[in-house]
Design a protein around this motif. Structure first.
Motif, PDB file in Angstrom:
ATOM      1  N   THR A   4       0.810  -1.204   0.000  1.00  0.00           N
ATOM      2  CA  THR A   4       0.000   0.000   0.000  1.00  0.00           C
ATOM      3  C   THR A   4       0.851   1.265   0.000  1.00  0.00           C
ATOM      4  N   ALA A   5       2.074   1.206   0.471  1.00  0.00           N
ATOM      5  CA  ALA A   5       2.943   2.376   0.473  1.00  0.00           C
ATOM      6  C   ALA A   5       3.524   2.574  -0.921  1.00  0.00           C
ATOM      7  N   PRO A   6       3.802   3.851  -1.297  1.00  0.00           N
ATOM      8  CA  PRO A   6       4.423   4.075  -2.593  1.00  0.00           C
ATOM      9  C   PRO A   6       5.780   3.394  -2.647  1.00  0.00           C
ATOM     10  N   ASN A   7       6.160   2.914  -3.809  1.00  0.00           N
ATOM     11  CA  ASN A   7       7.439   2.245  -3.943  1.00  0.00           C
ATOM     12  C   ASN A   7       8.559   3.265  -3.814  1.00  0.00           C
ATOM     13  N   ILE A   8       9.546   2.974  -2.977  1.00  0.00           N
ATOM     14  CA  ILE A   8      10.613   3.926  -2.688  1.00  0.00           C
ATOM     15  C   ILE A   8      11.424   4.300  -3.915  1.00  0.00           C
ATOM     16  N   ALA A   9      11.489   3.451  -4.900  1.00  0.00           N
ATOM     17  CA  ALA A   9      12.282   3.746  -6.086  1.00  0.00           C
ATOM     18  C   ALA A   9      11.730   4.942  -6.849  1.00  0.00           C
ATOM     19  N   ARG A  45      31.327  -4.253  -2.653  1.00  0.00           N
ATOM     20  CA  ARG A  45      31.405  -2.969  -3.359  1.00  0.00           C
ATOM     21  C   ARG A  45      30.530  -2.985  -4.607  1.00  0.00           C
ATOM     22  N   VAL A  46      30.507  -4.104  -5.340  1.00  0.00           N
ATOM     23  CA  VAL A  46      29.644  -4.205  -6.518  1.00  0.00           C
ATOM     24  C   VAL A  46      28.180  -4.067  -6.093  1.00  0.00           C
ATOM     25  N   LEU A  47      27.799  -4.723  -5.018  1.00  0.00           N
ATOM     26  CA  LEU A  47      26.431  -4.599  -4.513  1.00  0.00           C
ATOM     27  C   LEU A  47      26.121  -3.154  -4.140  1.00  0.00           C
ATOM     28  N   GLU A  48      27.047  -2.518  -3.471  1.00  0.00           N
ATOM     29  CA  GLU A  48      26.850  -1.117  -3.086  1.00  0.00           C
ATOM     30  C   GLU A  48      26.676  -0.230  -4.317  1.00  0.00           C
ATOM     31  N   LEU A  49      27.471  -0.459  -5.359  1.00  0.00           N
ATOM     32  CA  LEU A  49      27.344   0.334  -6.590  1.00  0.00           C
ATOM     33  C   LEU A  49      26.022   0.080  -7.295  1.00  0.00           C
ATOM     34  N   ILE A  50      25.514  -1.140  -7.207  1.00  0.00           N
ATOM     35  CA  ILE A  50      24.197  -1.442  -7.786  1.00  0.00           C
ATOM     36  C   ILE A  50      23.110  -0.657  -7.041  1.00  0.00           C
ATOM     37  N   TRP A  51      23.293  -0.480  -5.735  1.00  0.00           N
ATOM     38  CA  TRP A  51      22.301   0.210  -4.908  1.00  0.00           C
ATOM     39  C   TRP A  51      22.479   1.727  -4.876  1.00  0.00           C
ATOM     40  N   VAL A  52      23.455   2.289  -5.591  1.00  0.00           N
ATOM     41  CA  VAL A  52      23.704   3.734  -5.535  1.00  0.00           C
ATOM     42  C   VAL A  52      22.440   4.532  -5.841  1.00  0.00           C
ATOM     43  N   ASN A  53      21.650   4.042  -6.768  1.00  0.00           N
ATOM     44  CA  ASN A  53      20.357   4.668  -7.046  1.00  0.00           C
ATOM     45  C   ASN A  53      19.374   3.542  -7.376  1.00  0.00           C
ATOM     46  N   HIS A  54      18.204   3.891  -7.695  1.00  0.00           N
ATOM     47  CA  HIS A  54      17.200   2.872  -8.003  1.00  0.00           C
ATOM     48  C   HIS A  54      17.037   2.714  -9.509  1.00  0.00           C
ATOM     49  N   GLN A  55      18.126   2.942 -10.224  1.00  0.00           N
ATOM     50  CA  GLN A  55      18.119   2.754 -11.666  1.00  0.00           C
ATOM     51  C   GLN A  55      18.927   1.516 -12.010  1.00  0.00           C
ATOM     52  N   PRO A  56      18.510   0.778 -13.014  1.00  0.00           N
ATOM     53  CA  PRO A  56      19.306  -0.366 -13.447  1.00  0.00           C
ATOM     54  C   PRO A  56      20.717   0.084 -13.828  1.00  0.00           C
ATOM     55  N   THR A  57      21.707  -0.708 -13.420  1.00  0.00           N
ATOM     56  CA  THR A  57      23.114  -0.371 -13.623  1.00  0.00           C
ATOM     57  C   THR A  57      23.758  -1.438 -14.493  1.00  0.00           C
ATOM     58  N   LYS A  58      24.458  -0.997 -15.515  1.00  0.00           N
ATOM     59  CA  LYS A  58      25.138  -1.919 -16.427  1.00  0.00           C
ATOM     60  C   LYS A  58      26.476  -2.363 -15.838  1.00  0.00           C
ATOM     61  N   CYS A 117      10.351   3.134 -15.248  1.00  0.00           N
ATOM     62  CA  CYS A 117       9.940   4.441 -15.774  1.00  0.00           C
ATOM     63  C   CYS A 117      10.807   4.792 -16.984  1.00  0.00           C
ATOM     64  N   ARG A 118      10.158   5.024 -18.105  1.00  0.00           N
ATOM     65  CA  ARG A 118      10.902   5.331 -19.326  1.00  0.00           C
ATOM     66  C   ARG A 118      11.430   6.764 -19.333  1.00  0.00           C
ATOM     67  N   GLU A 119      10.960   7.596 -18.407  1.00  0.00           N
ATOM     68  CA  GLU A 119      11.406   8.987 -18.359  1.00  0.00           C
ATOM     69  C   GLU A 119      12.631   9.162 -17.459  1.00  0.00           C
ATOM     70  N   CYS A 120      12.528   8.762 -16.192  1.00  0.00           N
ATOM     71  CA  CYS A 120      13.637   8.968 -15.248  1.00  0.00           C
ATOM     72  C   CYS A 120      14.570   7.766 -15.159  1.00  0.00           C
ATOM     73  N   GLY A 121      14.137   6.623 -15.686  1.00  0.00           N
ATOM     74  CA  GLY A 121      14.984   5.438 -15.709  1.00  0.00           C
ATOM     75  C   GLY A 121      14.948   4.599 -14.447  1.00  0.00           C
ATOM     76  N   ARG A 122      14.212   5.036 -13.444  1.00  0.00           N
ATOM     77  CA  ARG A 122      14.161   4.253 -12.211  1.00  0.00           C
ATOM     78  C   ARG A 122      13.341   2.989 -12.421  1.00  0.00           C
TER      79      ARG A 122
END
Length: 163
Positions: A4-9, A45-58, A117-122
């Protein structure tokens, strides 16, 4: 869907992203300890870099950051860390983007489902037993055995849709 809460991403007000990253790292340590796995410094460190934002990371973005921090890391080093994190259920792969995102859901081996989201990438991982049940029921009805499932739904998050 029971969430029920908005998704944090997607920019939930009051989201403490530093705490979000700390929670993900603490969860990773607990999962690895419980399963007898080693969360090495590079995997952490790789996990931390994946979590830097809520956008998919290559993978190559992770590699570039590691090289900036530590010098000349070989691509297999990052790919092995990503494989470990995938196998441990700590990250997911966004198939359509060939990118990775942290898993923040506390249950084992759930079929991943994302709003992207196709606009912000999250990207936001969603929980829905209704979707899981519908797929399982339809597979059973048709005699199909599901061995891999990823659901990715593209659209606009509330912030981008409201602009």
């Amino acid at each position: 869907m029971t969430q029920t809460a908005p998704n944090i991403a997607f920019g939930h007000r009051g989201h403490d992203h530093e705490a979000c990253i700390a929670d993900a790292l603490n969860r990773a340590e607990a999962v690895c300890a419980e399963r007898g796995l080693r969360l090495t410094a590079i995997r952490r460190r790789v996990l931390e870099l994946i979590w830097v934002n809520h956008q998919p990371t290559k993978a190559y973005d992770v590699l570039a950051q590691i090289n900036t921090e530590r010098g000349n890391a070989a691509p297999p080093t990052v790919y092995r860390a990503l494989d470990f994190l995938l196998d441990a259920g700590l990250i997911h792969k966004i198939e359509s983007q060939n990118a990775f995102i942290g898993c923040g859901i506390d249950h084992d081996r759930h079929p991943p489902k994302f709003f992207i989201c196709r606009e912000c990438g999250r990207a936001a991982e969603i929980q829905s037993t209704d979707i899981d049940d519908a797929i399982a029921n339809e597979a059973k009805r048709s005699g199909f055995i599901v061995d891999h499932q990823t659901i990715e739904v593209d659209g606009l998050c509330a912030n981008c849709a409201g602009r």
